[in-house]
Each structure stands twice: as structure tokens, then as C-alpha cells.
Design a protein around this motif. Structure first.
Motif, PDB file in Angstrom:
ATOM      1  N   VAL A 301       0.906  -1.293   0.364  1.00 51.00           N
ATOM      2  CA  VAL A 301      -0.029   0.104   0.164  1.00 51.00           C
ATOM      3  C   VAL A 301       0.691   1.277   0.191  1.00 51.00           C
ATOM      4  CG1 VAL A 301      -1.635   1.836   1.127  1.00 51.00           C
ATOM      5  CG2 VAL A 301      -1.829  -0.971   1.269  1.00 51.00           C
ATOM      6  N   VAL A 302       0.367   1.711  -0.710  1.00 51.06           N
ATOM      7  CA  VAL A 302       1.442   3.439  -0.951  1.00 51.06           C
ATOM      8  C   VAL A 302       0.318   4.565  -0.914  1.00 51.06           C
ATOM      9  CG1 VAL A 302       1.504   3.530  -3.400  1.00 51.06           C
ATOM     10  CG2 VAL A 302       2.825   4.556  -2.177  1.00 51.06           C
ATOM     11  N   LEU A 303       0.529   5.576   0.091  1.00 48.96           N
ATOM     12  CA  LEU A 303      -0.405   6.600   0.117  1.00 48.96           C
ATOM     13  C   LEU A 303       0.130   8.003  -0.648  1.00 48.96           C
ATOM     14  CD1 LEU A 303      -0.308   6.912   3.937  1.00 48.96           C
ATOM     15  CD2 LEU A 303      -2.080   5.889   2.380  1.00 48.96           C
ATOM     16  N   THR A 304      -0.541   8.492  -1.542  1.00 53.34           N
ATOM     17  CA  THR A 304      -0.143  10.036  -2.847  1.00 53.34           C
ATOM     18  C   THR A 304      -0.727  11.803  -2.188  1.00 53.34           C
ATOM     19  OG1 THR A 304      -1.397   9.793  -4.139  1.00 53.34           O
ATOM     20  CG2 THR A 304      -0.301   7.531  -4.414  1.00 53.34           C
ATOM     21  N   GLY A 305      -0.626  11.672  -2.592  1.00 53.59           N
ATOM     22  CA  GLY A 305      -0.797  12.860  -2.610  1.00 53.59           C
ATOM     23  C   GLY A 305      -2.070  14.076  -3.482  1.00 53.59           C
ATOM     24  N   HIS A 306      -2.104  12.568  -4.028  1.00 53.89           N
ATOM     25  CA  HIS A 306      -3.401  13.568  -5.733  1.00 53.89           C
ATOM     26  C   HIS A 306      -4.625  14.641  -4.583  1.00 53.89           C
ATOM     27  CE1 HIS A 306      -1.348  10.412  -7.628  1.00 53.89           C
ATOM     28  NE2 HIS A 306      -1.676  11.062  -8.676  1.00 53.89           N
TER      29      HIS A 306
END
Length: 558
Positions: A301-306
Motif C-alpha cells: 500500500v502506498v499513500l499519495t498526495g493526489h
């Protein structure tokens, strides 16, 4: 009893992040659970609340629900279009999937070009309404669901959510405090996982904020530290932003990975890139797939700043467009005053501002929208007349204008609304496709419902008070390194793709151009089109045309 009347089909990539809270509410109402899955929570939420349950679920999702007591099928897509959902319908059946290639594999549709989707793509490299590039395939719009009568396969679209328009009554300091609280709550919720998570850190406000907060809410049972990732392009022509991403990683004490994307893998990714994407959309996307592949070696799982740019005014184009509108209104005789206070935030972005103002400053709202969205519209005149005549009087600019014409907000918020409905789903499509092909789940905490709805309620005058994305900057000042929160001119790190176009990828591009020439999609050879007009000689157009050729190759169209 529930499963005797309902059948639920979950499409891949659903993540209903508040299912534990819903489960607790249902337990209090007397419902019992046999599993701990969010699927069972969703089914019993429907049983308890009917379709009103859509107002209770948060997260990213695309799912189908069949209620045999009503002989109805419901196809539902999340509020921002984080997860895709497509369908094909005829008089005797409906076929749906999270990927268009699955519809084609099923035999329900054949791989043919949709004229309206082609018109959208040629003009803006995105898609409006429910268009796709495949004939007979429609996309369910963000924040909407389809109700399908299984007796005759008639379809009704319902919009169950939209961005709020009424502004909240609060002062600026209250707004900043509320925004900070909502971002913290969102990241905490989107960190919920029983596997290790990671985060992208580009050094900009959005990803840095997400990573900084996420470090505080890790599931310590499954990971001791947060992995963070930043991409490095030694040949990039843009600002070197390693000092900013390094500062964030040091600030939060994450296990940081500086990733130099291997050029040979970027090149190889183009072999099936358009098949992975389903259809050409947005900009250059090969590096995202390779980055996902590398991140997946460490976490699932990766978190993004979209979403930060589109919700809180992060692009300089907004200032130029509003300035153009004010000048045009003033010249037309209205009492509109030209506000010059935001012009200072265009420093460093003068070229983009000149392009927008030059195309729109004495025009109407349609001209302004065209200056913001149109990218390769000159190509439409070279498209085969068969496709051009098939769209009749359809206008991409009218389609965009109609999407925001009934909004009662100020002009700046209308532009943000358009980006939320058109640009953002395109960017999310690329992120979803390039991550899921590598079995990596990409999460977007800034697109949490509470954050998004608050963005819609913020007084428009607050959005640029402290510059581009000033509200996020102000809200996150207490938790970010000073050099990050005070940096007003992050331009984004981009892979130097144009050098590959002229060198390593030149042969593949040439082959796909030749394939395009054989199809008759354009009335002239591609190389002739590119050399005929100075306006068309740029790498963005090369990418747009090449993507069409690679898409035709991938799906064996024509």
C-alpha cells in the motif's frame, strides 16, 4: 435471509475505509456478522438503509449490487472516480468491469473507436461525460450509480453525491484549523491496514503532508517505520527537488528510498503501456508504472498526495484564468474590478500565464475554458471525415462549459469543479492502472470525503489568500519542515521523456506512426501533419499521437 435476496459482486480494488464504524452502527441496530470483511458490512448496510447507505460509506470503491427482490442491478462508483467502472448494454444484457479489456475479452464488445471519445481525446487528452475511446463502452461517472432494470435492461443514472456549493460561515483562521483537523483525520483513516504501508514524498506540500501525518498513525503490529519514496531524474530540466524530499524524510525519520528510475525499464514499459491503461489519457505515464514496481518490493500500500492541487488551487493556471475573466468582464462594460493582488504568485510561471491570457483575455467563458483544457485541438481537422461527421455538432468546449454552467459558486470554484470532474479522474486513472498492474494499492487521503466537502464549502476568497495552495500551506506549517512549507514554487519533478522520443524510443514511435498511417484515422501521414503546422511541433503532440498508435497496436483496432 440477506443472501437469499441479495447477491453482491465486488469489483477489484474496492476499499471502504470506514467499514469498522459502519459495522459498529449495524451491530447496535441488531445485525450480526459472520465475517470481518467490508463486503458483508456493505451488504448489511444496504439491507438496513437501502440506497441511502451510499451516503454512509467512505473510501474508494466501484461495485455491483443485485437486489433480486426488486430485480435491479446497481453499479456504483466512488465520489471522486478513484476507482474505475465501465459497462456495455444492449437490449438483452449488460456487461460491466473495472477494466475495458475485460469487456472486450468477454466478447460483449469489439475494439472499435468511439467518435465522441476520439473527439474528447484529440482536443484535451482527457474524456468528458461518460465517454471512453471504445465504441459501445461507457464509464460510470464519479459520484453516480446506475440503476438497471433486469427485466428489460433499461438504465437510469443517479447522482448520489456532488461537491457542495454553499460556503460555510467561518473566518480564515477557523478554516485553517478545520482543514488541518480534516487532513489529520483523513490520513489516519486511510492508514488503516493490516499490512505495511508506504508513502510517496516528492518534497511538495501534498505528499509531504500525507507522509508526515501517516508516520504518526502506523499499525505498529505490522511495521516499525514508514517507507517513503522519491523519484530522481538526473537529466530532468526542472528544479532538483531532492533537498525538499530529503528534508521531509529526515524530519519524520522515515526509511527513505531515493529511486533512480532505470531508463531501460522505462523504455520496456512502453511495450504494453497502452494496454495497461486501457486507453490513452493524460500525460506521460511510463515512470509511474516503474515506480510502482519498485515500491511494491517493499510494501503493498502506498499513500499519495493526489487532489491537493485540484481542490485547493495549486495550479498557476487558475490565477491566469480568473485574471482573464476579470479583464474581459471589465472591458465588456460590467462593473467588475480587476484584482491584481494574485499576479505576484505567477512569478516563475509567466510562460503558462501568457499562453492562457493570450488565448482568452478578450474572449468569453468558453474561450477561457479552451485555453485551460485544449491541448492538441488542431489535430481534429486532420481526422478522417467519417469520425468528424459522426459527432455532428458535438463540441468539447460546450461539454466542459455545460458541466459547470449551473454551479452557483464564483468563477474560481467553477474552474476547480471542472478539474475535479475531468482532469482529476484522468490523473487517478493513470495512478490506478500503473499501480494495480504491479499489485500495489495506491491510496489518496486528500480525496477523503470530509476533506473534499470542506474544500467545496471554504469561502472562495480564502483559496488564494496565501498564494497557490495557500490554505494547505498554512494548515500544515506546524508539522512540516520550514523549507518545504515556505517553498511557493514547486514545479513538479518530471521524467525527461522528450529525450527518449528522439533517441531510444524513436524507432518504436516511427513504427506506431506508420501503423496509424495505414489505418486511415488521419487524412494525411502523421509526419506530414506534424511538419505542416508550427503549432503542432511539440513533444506533447508527439505523445498524444503516438499514444493513439500504441493503443491501436495494443488492441488490434482496424
Amino acid at each position: 435471509m440477506l443472501l437469499e435476496t441479495l447477491v453482491f459482486t465486488g469489483l477489484q480494488n474496492c476499499k471502504r475505509l470506514n467499514y469498522l464504524e459502519l459495522q459498529k452502527q449495524l451491530l447496535e441496530l441488531g445485525y450480526m456478522f459472520e465475517t470481518n470483511s467490508d463486503t458483508e458490512v456493505l451488504l448489511k448496510s444496504y439491507q438496513a438503509f437501502g440506497l441511502d447507505f451510499l451516503d454512509k460509506i467512505d473510501g474508494m470503491f466501484a461495485f455491483a449490487l443485485v437486489d433480486f427482490t426488486k430485480n435491479k442491478l446497481y453499479l456504483v462508483r466512488d465520489r471522486l472516480g478513484i476507482k474505475p467502472l465501465y459497462y456495455h448494454v444492449n437490449t438483452s444484457s449488460i456487461t460491466f468491469a473495472s477494466e475495458i479489456k475485460a469487456l472486450i475479452k468477454s466478447g460483449a464488445v469489439s475494439a472499435e473507436i468511439d467518435p465522441f471519445g476520439l473527439c474528447d481525446y484529440i482536443h484535451i487528452q482527457l474524456y468528458t461525460q461518460n465517454h471512453t475511446l471504445f465504441k459501445g463502452v461507457k464509464s460510470i461517472r464519479p459520484g453516480a450509480f446506475l440503476s438497471v432494470d433486469l427485466a428489460n435492461y433499461t438504465i437510469v443514472e443517479h447522482v448520489y453525491w456532488d461537491l457542495p456549493q454553499e460556503e460555510a460561515k467561518l473566518d480564515y483562521d477557523e478554516a485553517i484549523l478545520n482543514l488541518r483537523e480534516r487532513i489529520f483525520e483523513a490520513v489516519k483513516l486511510w492508514c488503516r491496514a493490516d499490512v505495511p504501508i508506504s508513502a510517496y514524498v516528492s518534497g511538495g506540500l501534498d505528499s509531504s503532508s500525507v507522509a508526515t501525518i501517516a508516520k504518526q498513525f502506523l499499525n505498529k503490529k505490522v511495521q516499525a517505520n514508514l517507507h517513503t519514496f522519491s523519484s530522481i531524474f538526473p537529466e530532468a530540466r526542472f528544479q532538483d527537488e531532492r533537498p525538499y524530499s530529503d528534508a521531509v524524510a529526515k524530519h519524520i525519520g522515515s526509511e527513505h528510498h531515493r529511486v533512480i528510475l532505470p531508463k531501460e525499464e522505462i523504455i520496456k514499459a512502453h511495450d504494453d503501456l497502452l494496454y495497461v491503461l486501457d486507453m490513452p489519457i493524460a500525460g506521460y505515464s511510463a515512470p509511474y508504472r516503474i515506480m510502482s514496481k519498485i515500491v511494491r518490493q517493499h510494501t503493498r500500500v502506498v499513500l499519495t498526495g493526489h487532489g491537493g492541487d485540484e481542490l485547493f488551487c495549486g495550479y498557476p493556471k487558475y490565477i491566469a484564468a480568473v485574471l482573464s475573466k476579470e479583464i474581459s468582464d471589465s472591458i465588456s462594460g460590467s462593473n467588475r474590478v480587476v484584482n491584481s493582488s494574485n499576479i505576484k504568485y505567477l512569478v516563475g510561471f509567466e510562460r503558462q500565464a501568457r499562453q492562457i491570457l493570450g488565448k482568452s483575455v478578450f474572449g468569453d467563458e468558453k474561450q477561457i475554458i479552451k485555453s485551460l483544457f485544449f491541448r492538441t485541438e488542431e489535430l481534429w481537422q486532420y481526422v478522417n471525415p467519417e469520425f468528424r461527421s459522426a459527432v455532428g455538432d458535438y463540441s468539447v468546449s460546450d461539454s466542459l462549459l455545460n458541466m459547470c454552467s449551473n454551479r452557483t459558486t464564483g468563477y474560481l470554484k467553477k474552474l476547480l469543479y471542472l478539474d475535479a470532474k475531468v482532469l482529476l479522474p484522468g490523473l487517478l486513472h493513470v495512478e490506478d492502472r500503473t499501480s494495480m498492474i504491479e499489485n500495489l494499492e495506491s491510496r489518496t487521503p486528500l480525496l477523503d470525503r470530509k476533506v473534499v466537502e470542506f474544500a467545496g464549502q471554504v469561502p472562495e476568497a480564502f483559496l488564494l489568500r496565501d498564494g497557490l495552495k495557500g490554505m494547505i500551506r498554512k494548515a500544515m506549517e506546524p508539522v512540516l519542515p520550514r523549507m518545504v512549507s515556505a517553498n511557493p514554487s514547486k514545479s513538479g519533478t518530471m521524467y525527461p521523456a522528450t529525450e527518449l522520443f528522439d533517441k531510444e524510443l524513436a524507432d518504436l514511435i516511427h513504427k506506431d506512426f506508420m501503423l496509424l498511417d495505414k489505418t486511415g484515422l488521419f487524412i494525411k501521414p502523421v509526419h506530414e501533419i506534424l511538419s505542416e503546422s508550427q503549432e503542432l511541433i511539440n513533444k506533447r503532440v508527439t505523445w498524444a499521437i503516438w499514444s493513439l498508435g500504441a493503443w491501436i497496436r495494443a488492441f488490434k483496432i482496424f
